[in-house]
Design an enzyme around this catalytic site. Structure first.
Site, PDB file in Angstrom:
ATOM      1  N   GLY B  53       0.824  -1.198   0.000  1.00  0.00           N
ATOM      2  CA  GLY B  53       0.000   0.000   0.000  1.00  0.00           C
ATOM      3  C   GLY B  53       0.858   1.247   0.000  1.00  0.00           C
ATOM      4  CB  SER B  54       0.305   4.709  -1.199  1.00  0.00           C
ATOM      5  OG  SER B  54       0.514   4.404  -2.553  1.00  0.00           O
ATOM      6  N   GLY B  55       1.647   5.156   1.465  1.00  0.00           N
ATOM      7  CA  GLY B  55       1.628   5.685   2.821  1.00  0.00           C
ATOM      8  C   GLY B  55       2.901   5.389   3.590  1.00  0.00           C
ATOM      9  CG  HIS B  56       4.176   1.948   3.991  1.00  0.00           C
ATOM     10  ND1 HIS B  56       3.668   2.074   5.257  1.00  0.00           N
ATOM     11  CD2 HIS B  56       3.424   1.007   3.371  1.00  0.00           C
ATOM     12  CE1 HIS B  56       2.657   1.223   5.402  1.00  0.00           C
ATOM     13  NE2 HIS B  56       2.488   0.575   4.269  1.00  0.00           N
ATOM     14  CE  LYS B 104       5.338  -3.055   3.839  1.00  0.00           C
ATOM     15  NZ  LYS B 104       5.129  -2.786   2.406  1.00  0.00           N
ATOM     16  CG  ASP B 109       1.093  -6.154   0.827  1.00  0.00           C
ATOM     17  OD1 ASP B 109       0.111  -5.606   0.291  1.00  0.00           O
ATOM     18  OD2 ASP B 109       1.972  -5.512   1.433  1.00  0.00           O
ATOM     19  CG  HIS B 218      -0.600  -1.119   7.240  1.00  0.00           C
ATOM     20  ND1 HIS B 218       0.277  -2.120   7.547  1.00  0.00           N
ATOM     21  CD2 HIS B 218      -0.460  -0.887   5.914  1.00  0.00           C
ATOM     22  CE1 HIS B 218       0.914  -2.501   6.427  1.00  0.00           C
ATOM     23  NE2 HIS B 218       0.481  -1.760   5.444  1.00  0.00           N
TER      24      HIS B 218
END
Lengths: 329, 329
Positions: B53-56, B104, B109, B218
């Protein structure tokens, strides 16, 4: 105040110690306060010293290393280091080629660095200086006569540091540092303030729908407050001010999208998406872009945009090798 | 929700575009969604793909480049990329030497990468995988069976990427990636949550005097909540959990003090000051330390500590050249 610290009294000392312990190959700390120098002194070159109050990490100690600074002096948070501290730094790094002081334009910094420079001159060390004043937001501020020195300072470290590494003279290194200053402009905005540990309270308050435009890097208010805008609109506003200040048309530039400490990279990339489009539209060629935290204000949520108009010399020096904890090229 | 964005619908696309526009020498973007690959494909080596996911940010696209990843696939914020997206990434980077997927450990995922791997195998591409599960905080979580994959993933990118660059086989690259996973442990804590743009609300609420221990990446809650401690006390607590999990005694280690997105470097350095002291006291030798934002959770205020127990092979590969937007060595 909610912070990951041990006590407000030990913030600066523990921080500098933690930094030096993280990067012992690059850095060592003098015994006289928070003065960080290269682990291996390089003789025969102009030595660069910079610094100022703490709270701008990784500036400035993170830029000590090959191709950038030789020493960084850290005062208390948002407080100038003392002349004695700066003088110790100068003495530790001085070579026969002399020392260049890179000072951000804040009244206390300028006064204390100048005093330290005079003390060093009296000991026979050649010292020259430049004063960075890249912030187009305000002409005078709470802390300055004239414009403030902000994120553009990192370009001065990089380019003057690279020239110093070639064995250039003190006059030449000072001249290129001044050329960067003459050609770099910055402006910023914030959506949340920061809290100086010793004060325990934010520097200003913002409502949920407000932003502060034209912020400096010491938690001080900016030029004005307004309703929060989209990332594109605030980017356009800042770019407009920057582009009106010197003529960038047809130029090659380096861009820095600098986070203030608590701004996620996600948002900085979104801002760069707009910056890149606007500059492309105007025929300004971006040679290199830096997105990240280069000159922070503790945990302020905000950003600044810096544009450096390049010539061939600056372009080459910007790309030259740098090997420091916080900047590698 | 106060963010520097244009709209919640366009966050991921604008972010990836802004990143690629910042680093065109390193990165290009495929036309099929947010898949970032090296600007110059390198043939004859095992290709590495990661994502989630984005956000990392800067993970994972910031690690695309020489010595690390060949592709990074970004889903919506905190949401797995689709199998189709991952499959396109694999096809774009596949070489005769094969493709290693670095996943991960999150249920979505793992499922989607495995499906994409099968699709690629059906097209004759050799694909192997490793699953990173370095978080010692929880055995199972909201999003996983088994431990979560967090900041230690960056060590997998670095070390497996460096081996791939030497022309090693897919089996060898997979084996060293697995060795890193077997030897890296991480744990984190937070003092403020993050807000997923599409939800508009923080993932959890904390009182002014509370912290969340054992957080993932998350925005999910951790193992428990308690009164905020000093930086040293929370560091001791996290280190204790990490050091109890595998035997580090007498080892050489790499340390990562990872900021969650809104944590100032000042605080991360203070944390490292304690980590360095505790490890020195225990006779654990720190070979290299990384302090900064490597695997973030948007604008969460928190941090994690990762310890990687090194052998000679991992030590050499960790020091090998890496040239990516967010990691240079």
């Amino acid at each position: 105040m909610k912070k990951l610290i041990n006590s407000v009294e030990t913030v600066e000392d523990e921080m500098v110690q933690g930094l030096v312990k993280a990067y012992p190959k690059y850095l060592s700390k003098l015994d006289c306060g928070n003065v960080v120098v290269r682990a291996n002194k390089k003789e025969g070159k102009v030595a660069l010293i910079s610094g100022g109050g703490s709270g701008h990490e990784p500036a400035h100690a993170g830029y000590v290393g090959e191709g950038m600074l030789d020493a960084a002096v850290a005062g208390a948070v948002f407080t100038s280091p003392t002349p004695d501290q700066i003088f110790e730094g100068i003495k530790a790094i001085a070579t026969d080629a002399g020392v260049l002081m890179v000072i951000k334009n804040y009244t206390g910094d300028v006064m204390n660095f100048e005093m330290a420079g005079e003390m060093a001159e009296m000991e026979g060390i050649s010292v020259k200086q430049v004063v960075v004043n890249d912030d187009v937001a305000v002409e005078d501020s709470l802390y300055t006569v004239g414009r403030r020195g902000v994120a553009g300072t990192v370009f001065v470290h990089k380019i003057a540091g690279a020239l110093a590494e070639t064995g250039a003279s003190l006059d030449e290194v000072q001249a290129v540092a001044q050329k960067v200053i003459d050609n770099v402009r910055t402006m910023g905005a914030a959506i949340a303030p920061c809290t100086v540990p010793a004060s325990g309270k934010p520097g200003f308050e913002l409502a949920e729908d407000e932003m502060e435009v034209g912020i400096g890097i010491h938690g001080e208010p900016g030029t004005h407050r307004e309703k929060i805008m989209t990332a594109n609109d605030i980017t356009d506003h800042l770019l407009e001010k920057i582009l009106a200040d010197i003529d960038y048309s047809g130029s090659e530039v380096a861009v820095m999208i600098n986070g203030s400490g608590a701004t996620p990279l996600m948002e900085l990339y979104i801002i760069n998406n707009r910056v890149a489009d606007v500059l492309a539209e105007k025929g300004i060629k971006v040679v290199e872009t830096f997105v990240g935290e280069y000159m922070t204000s503790i945990e302020m949520a905000g950003f600044s945009i810096s544009l450096l108009k390049l010539d061939d010399q600056m372009k080459e020096l910007l790309a030259a090798k740098a090997d420091t904890p916080a900047f590698k090229a």
